[in-house]
Design a protein around this motif. Structure first.
Motif, PDB file in Angstrom:
ATOM      1  N   MET A 108       0.830  -1.184   0.000  1.00 39.21           N
ATOM      2  CA  MET A 108       0.000   0.000   0.000  1.00 39.21           C
ATOM      3  C   MET A 108       0.874   1.247   0.000  1.00 39.21           C
ATOM      4  O   MET A 108       2.067   1.195   0.297  1.00 39.21           O
ATOM      5  N   LEU A 109       0.256   2.379  -0.338  1.00 37.59           N
ATOM      6  CA  LEU A 109       0.991   3.645  -0.358  1.00 37.59           C
ATOM      7  C   LEU A 109       1.239   4.151   1.057  1.00 37.59           C
ATOM      8  O   LEU A 109       0.526   3.806   1.996  1.00 37.59           O
ATOM      9  N   ASP A 110       2.271   4.979   1.190  1.00 40.78           N
ATOM     10  CA  ASP A 110       2.551   5.632   2.467  1.00 40.78           C
ATOM     11  C   ASP A 110       2.179   7.110   2.448  1.00 40.78           C
ATOM     12  O   ASP A 110       1.745   7.651   3.458  1.00 40.78           O
ATOM     13  N   HIS A 111       2.363   7.732   1.281  1.00 42.22           N
ATOM     14  CA  HIS A 111       2.113   9.174   1.230  1.00 42.22           C
ATOM     15  C   HIS A 111       1.814   9.573  -0.205  1.00 42.22           C
ATOM     16  O   HIS A 111       2.376   9.021  -1.158  1.00 42.22           O
ATOM     17  N   CYS A 112       0.909  10.539  -0.366  1.00 44.87           N
ATOM     18  CA  CYS A 112       0.592  11.099  -1.670  1.00 44.87           C
ATOM     19  C   CYS A 112       0.343  12.589  -1.484  1.00 44.87           C
ATOM     20  O   CYS A 112      -0.292  13.005  -0.503  1.00 44.87           O
ATOM     21  N   SER A 113       0.838  13.414  -2.400  1.00 49.76           N
ATOM     22  CA  SER A 113       0.653  14.856  -2.276  1.00 49.76           C
ATOM     23  C   SER A 113       0.591  15.502  -3.647  1.00 49.76           C
ATOM     24  O   SER A 113       1.126  14.972  -4.638  1.00 49.76           O
ATOM     25  N   ILE A 114      -0.071  16.667  -3.691  1.00 47.78           N
ATOM     26  CA  ILE A 114      -0.153  17.496  -4.891  1.00 47.78           C
ATOM     27  C   ILE A 114       0.301  18.889  -4.471  1.00 47.78           C
ATOM     28  O   ILE A 114      -0.275  19.491  -3.564  1.00 47.78           O
ATOM     29  N   SER A 115       1.347  19.395  -5.141  1.00 51.75           N
ATOM     30  CA  SER A 115       1.955  20.659  -4.731  1.00 51.75           C
ATOM     31  C   SER A 115       2.160  21.564  -5.927  1.00 51.75           C
ATOM     32  O   SER A 115       2.174  21.118  -7.083  1.00 51.75           O
ATOM     33  N   HIS A 116       2.318  22.843  -5.627  1.00 48.67           N
ATOM     34  CA  HIS A 116       2.726  23.816  -6.634  1.00 48.67           C
ATOM     35  C   HIS A 116       4.258  23.892  -6.634  1.00 48.67           C
ATOM     36  O   HIS A 116       4.896  23.653  -5.604  1.00 48.67           O
ATOM     37  N   LYS A 117       4.847  24.185  -7.775  1.00 50.66           N
ATOM     38  CA  LYS A 117       6.308  24.237  -7.874  1.00 50.66           C
ATOM     39  C   LYS A 117       6.915  25.307  -6.979  1.00 50.66           C
ATOM     40  O   LYS A 117       8.096  25.265  -6.672  1.00 50.66           O
ATOM     41  N   GLY A 118       6.084  26.262  -6.558  1.00 48.55           N
ATOM     42  CA  GLY A 118       6.593  27.273  -5.644  1.00 48.55           C
ATOM     43  C   GLY A 118       6.722  26.805  -4.219  1.00 48.55           C
ATOM     44  O   GLY A 118       7.200  27.544  -3.361  1.00 48.55           O
ATOM     45  N   GLY A 119       6.300  25.562  -3.928  1.00 44.06           N
ATOM     46  CA  GLY A 119       6.450  24.989  -2.595  1.00 44.06           C
ATOM     47  C   GLY A 119       5.165  24.923  -1.797  1.00 44.06           C
ATOM     48  O   GLY A 119       5.182  24.504  -0.631  1.00 44.06           O
ATOM     49  N   ILE A 120       4.020  25.311  -2.368  1.00 43.73           N
ATOM     50  CA  ILE A 120       2.743  25.299  -1.652  1.00 43.73           C
ATOM     51  C   ILE A 120       2.069  23.944  -1.857  1.00 43.73           C
ATOM     52  O   ILE A 120       1.870  23.505  -2.990  1.00 43.73           O
ATOM     53  N   VAL A 121       1.733  23.268  -0.776  1.00 46.52           N
ATOM     54  CA  VAL A 121       1.067  21.969  -0.830  1.00 46.52           C
ATOM     55  C   VAL A 121      -0.436  22.200  -0.944  1.00 46.52           C
ATOM     56  O   VAL A 121      -1.061  22.787  -0.059  1.00 46.52           O
ATOM     57  N   TRP A 162      -2.728  19.575  -1.579  1.00 51.00           N
ATOM     58  CA  TRP A 162      -3.436  18.440  -0.963  1.00 51.00           C
ATOM     59  C   TRP A 162      -2.408  17.364  -0.646  1.00 51.00           C
ATOM     60  O   TRP A 162      -1.439  17.176  -1.391  1.00 51.00           O
ATOM     61  N   SER A 163      -2.597  16.665   0.472  1.00 54.19           N
ATOM     62  CA  SER A 163      -1.692  15.568   0.816  1.00 54.19           C
ATOM     63  C   SER A 163      -2.461  14.546   1.641  1.00 54.19           C
ATOM     64  O   SER A 163      -3.463  14.864   2.292  1.00 54.19           O
ATOM     65  N   ARG A 164      -1.948  13.320   1.610  1.00 55.56           N
ATOM     66  CA  ARG A 164      -2.565  12.222   2.368  1.00 55.56           C
ATOM     67  C   ARG A 164      -1.460  11.283   2.831  1.00 55.56           C
ATOM     68  O   ARG A 164      -0.638  10.825   2.025  1.00 55.56           O
ATOM     69  N   SER A 165      -1.403  10.999   4.147  1.00 55.00           N
ATOM     70  CA  SER A 165      -0.488  10.005   4.714  1.00 55.00           C
ATOM     71  C   SER A 165      -1.323   8.830   5.196  1.00 55.00           C
ATOM     72  O   SER A 165      -2.337   9.018   5.876  1.00 55.00           O
ATOM     73  N   PHE A 166      -0.909   7.628   4.847  1.00 57.52           N
ATOM     74  CA  PHE A 166      -1.723   6.445   5.085  1.00 57.52           C
ATOM     75  C   PHE A 166      -1.340   5.701   6.359  1.00 57.52           C
ATOM     76  O   PHE A 166      -2.051   4.797   6.775  1.00 57.52           O
ATOM     77  N   THR A 167      -0.196   6.027   6.957  1.00 55.11           N
ATOM     78  CA  THR A 167       0.231   5.392   8.207  1.00 55.11           C
ATOM     79  C   THR A 167       0.731   6.471   9.157  1.00 55.11           C
ATOM     80  O   THR A 167       1.194   7.539   8.714  1.00 55.11           O
TER      81      THR A 167
END
Length: 678
Positions: free
Chosen positions: A1-14, A16-21
């Protein structure tokens, strides 16, 4: 299973993110998280050697959407080897952009308008945007996508396991060697002698293909010959005394009828210096002028430090620059308009792209396809490994897709900048290449009064025949010129003549002190214990000897070995784990091309895996490279790009000749210029 998934802007702004554990959640928020390391090492420095990034047991994959400057990242435990991650990333990117494109465009536009002049995004720029509300339906959609891919992967895995088990059952049904399993000879099913003979012969044939086996029976032992020879048993003719007499025996070599005289023995004695200086192998007087090339000598700085020369592309002064390269692209466009343009070269592909761009246009993947293929061919001609050339082209393409250009000249400048920046970013070292500074820092650092100062140790590793011993002696000459006292440890206890080769180098180097040929024998010594000994033990003894006798640097020469030889790689990792050298330099050839990737990757991975398995607290991999035979490649300097891309470590020196002064240091701009030349 996945541990982490994120969507960010190249300028460093996150966004959306999801941590599974819980562990992944804590790791994602720390400075040492795999995602932060990815951004620093792979995205900023551009030194990702694979299509994914590995850090602290995690594998990280990513993809871009350049038009909106988005980065989609997935992290999971490396041991899981999830096969659906790439497809999941593509699906997430497609669905996310499709659902929230209006909001994302407004967000990106606002960021650009905040500080258009400096292009610096303030830390609180995202405070006014409610991402949780904007993406409130995304969690549910993401869960559906993830479940779909996980179910599909599980189904494929079950199907694959089922087919594998079935194939094993079909392929591994052996013939029965147990006489009790043979059919009973009583009743109507009793077999006659001919049928038994056919069964025995069939069994022999099957076993012959399996490498030969013995089958015990009531009448003794049947010996089946795996090579198709005659079957035999203990009473056969092949074991008889008469057959043994027919076997050929090796006769002894005859060297002569007379005992060699003392004169004959003296003429063959090359083991040591003779008092009269008549030994042809070890002349009593060495021509010092042949050991150095005055034209290749380095320069001394104002503080007296001896620096080796820089390698310069086209040292005769006829340097080709990028402007010439662009002008050739312009020429190719005019040729194409006349119907005379050729295809397959970098210039023609470059020009064919620009010929279609007559006005303002947003670059697409289709627009860049032909020119990126031409770029890949150009890099491969420069001796860049195929895999690395493809990765460089992918990186350039990703940085250009979605950009708006205003015709030929603007596209030319954008493409030139992207290509040069990509190569420069790969070659720029993330660690210091000033080896002399590292040595002086260690030697001058304060120590407790009860502790003895340890010398700076450098281990040279690599495959057979690349020139480790020769280039080790060049580094030793450079150190001697800087006033260092050097001990060379002969840890190649396998190759015949390895110790004698170093002994000759030490004799020559002892005549080349920092003030010229003044006989500085105290500046360099050889530590050797002969052949067939444990290299790790010799290195340890040499470092202790250097510590007790106030040597500044220990240069450890190791035996060449192929990267696939696991026992020898374990022995090398043992030497590294036992002695903890300050630097591990991989010595490779400039001509190897694709082979450089395999050699360097496997050396680095084997050292890390085996040194960690030996009980040390951390992995030890390659710290830098020394590339030999650099004078044979002219402008085909792609090995530098390939090697640096694989490890992210710098090229400390390049060897380019046969004298002790033939050592150079690389400047990034010179290598970029050589790679971009036509």
């Amino acid at each position: 299973m996945l541990d982490h998934c994120s969507i960010s802007h190249k300028g460093g702004i996150v966004l959306w993110s999801r941590s599974f554990t819980p562990a992944a959640s804590q790791l994602a928020s720390s400075a040492a998280s795999p995602v932060n390391s990815l951004i620093r090492d792979a995205l900023i420095e551009g030194k990702n050697a694979e299509d994914h990034y590995e850090k602290d047991g995690y594998a990280v994959r990513w993809t871009f959407f350049n038009e909106l400057e988005l980065i989609f990242v997935v992290a999971y435990q490396r041991i899981l080897q999830l096969t659906y991650v790439e497809d999941l990333l593509a699906a997430v990117k497609s669905v996310f952009v499709k659902l929230f494109e209006p909001f994302l465009r407004s967000f990106v536009k606002s960021l650009h308008s905040i500080n258009a002049a400096s292009k610096v995004i303030p830390a609180g720029a995202s405070a006014s945007w409610d991402f949780a509300q904007a993406f409130k339906d995304w969690d549910q959609m993401f869960d559906k996508l993830l479940k779909n891919f996980e179910d599909k992967a599980a189904q494929e895995r079950r199907s694959r396991n089922k087919s594998t088990i079935q194939r094993i059952i079909e392929d591994t049904t052996p013939p029965s060697d147990d006489p009790s399993t043979l059919p009973s000879q009583s009743g109507d099913d009793a077999m006659d002698e001919q049928k038994i003979a056919r069964n025995v012969q069939a069994l022999k044939t099957r076993l012959r293909g399996r490498g030969g086996r013995r089958v015990s029976g009531r009448g003794g032992t049947l010996r089946f010959d795996s090579g198709g020879g005659r079957d035999s048993h203990p009473g056969s003719d092949s074991d008889s005394p008469a057959a043994a007499k027919k076997k050929k025996t090796k006769s002894g070599r005859k060297w002569g009828d007379e005992v060699p005289t003392e004169g004959d023995m003296a003429s063959l004695d090359y083991s040591s210096d003779k008092p009269d200086g008549s030994n042809p192998a070890l002349p009593s007087k060495v021509d010092v002028s042949a050991l150095v090339d005055r034209g290749s000598l380095g320069t001394r700085t104002v503080d007296g430090m001896y620096e080796v020369k820089d390698w310069e592309f086209n040292e005769n002064g006829e340097k080709e620059d990028m402007d010439r390269f662009i002008s050739q692209a312009l020429d190719s466009v005019s040729l194409k308009e006349k119907g005379k343009a050729s295809t397959g070269t970098f210039g023609s592909s470059f020009g064919s792209l620009f010929a279609r761009l007559t006005g303002s246009k947003t670059l697409t993947e289709e627009d860049l396809k032909s020119v990126l293929e031409g770029m890949k061919q150009h890099l491969m001609k420069k001796n860049v490994a195929k895999e690395i050339a493809e990765k460089v082209c992918e990186g350039v393409g990703e940085s250009l897709i979605g950009q708006k250009v205003g015709g030929f000249q603007t596209t030319s400048a954008a493409f030139r900048s992207a290509l040069a920046t990509s190569i420069r970013r790969i070659l720029t070292p993330k660690t210091s290449t000033d080896l002399l500074l590292s040595i002086r820092t260690k030697l001058s650092s304060p120590l407790p009064s009860t502790q003895q100062r340890m010398p700076y140790s450098i281990t040279f590793v690599g495959v057979n025949g690349v020139g480790k011993s020769t280039n080790l002696s060049k580094v030793c000459f450079w150190l001697i010129q800087n006033g260092m006292k050097v001990l060379i440890a002969a840890c190649d206890t396998f190759r015949s003549g390895a110790v004698e080769q170093l002994r000759v180098h030490v004799r020559n180097l002892s005549m080349l002190g920092p003030d010229g040929p003044t006989g500085s024998k105290g500046q360099v010594e050889l530590y050797e214990r002969g052949y067939g000994k444990d290299a790790a033990g010799i290195a340890k003894e040499a470092i202790a000897y250097a510590r007790d006798n106030n040597f500044d640097v220990v240069l450890i020469d190791t035996a060449g070995r192929m990267q696939d030889n696991e026992p020898l790689m374990r022995a090398l990792a043992k030497l590294v784990a036992v002695n903890s050298p300050d630097k591990i330099l991989f010595v490779g050839e400039a001509l190897v091309g694709n082979e450089a990737i395999d050699q360097l990757t496997k050396f680095d991975r084997a050292l890390k895996d085996f040194s960690a398995a030996s009980g040390t607290r951390k992995e030890r991999g390659i710290d830098g490279m020394l590339v030999t035979k650099w004078d044979t490649v002219d402008d085909k300097v792609g090995a530098a790009l390939s090697m640096t891309y694989v490890t992210g470590q710098p090229i400390v020196f390049v060897g380019c000749g046969q004298t002790y002064t033939d050592l150079r240091q690389l400047r990034v701009e010179n290598v970029v210029e050589a790679i971009l030349s036509d």
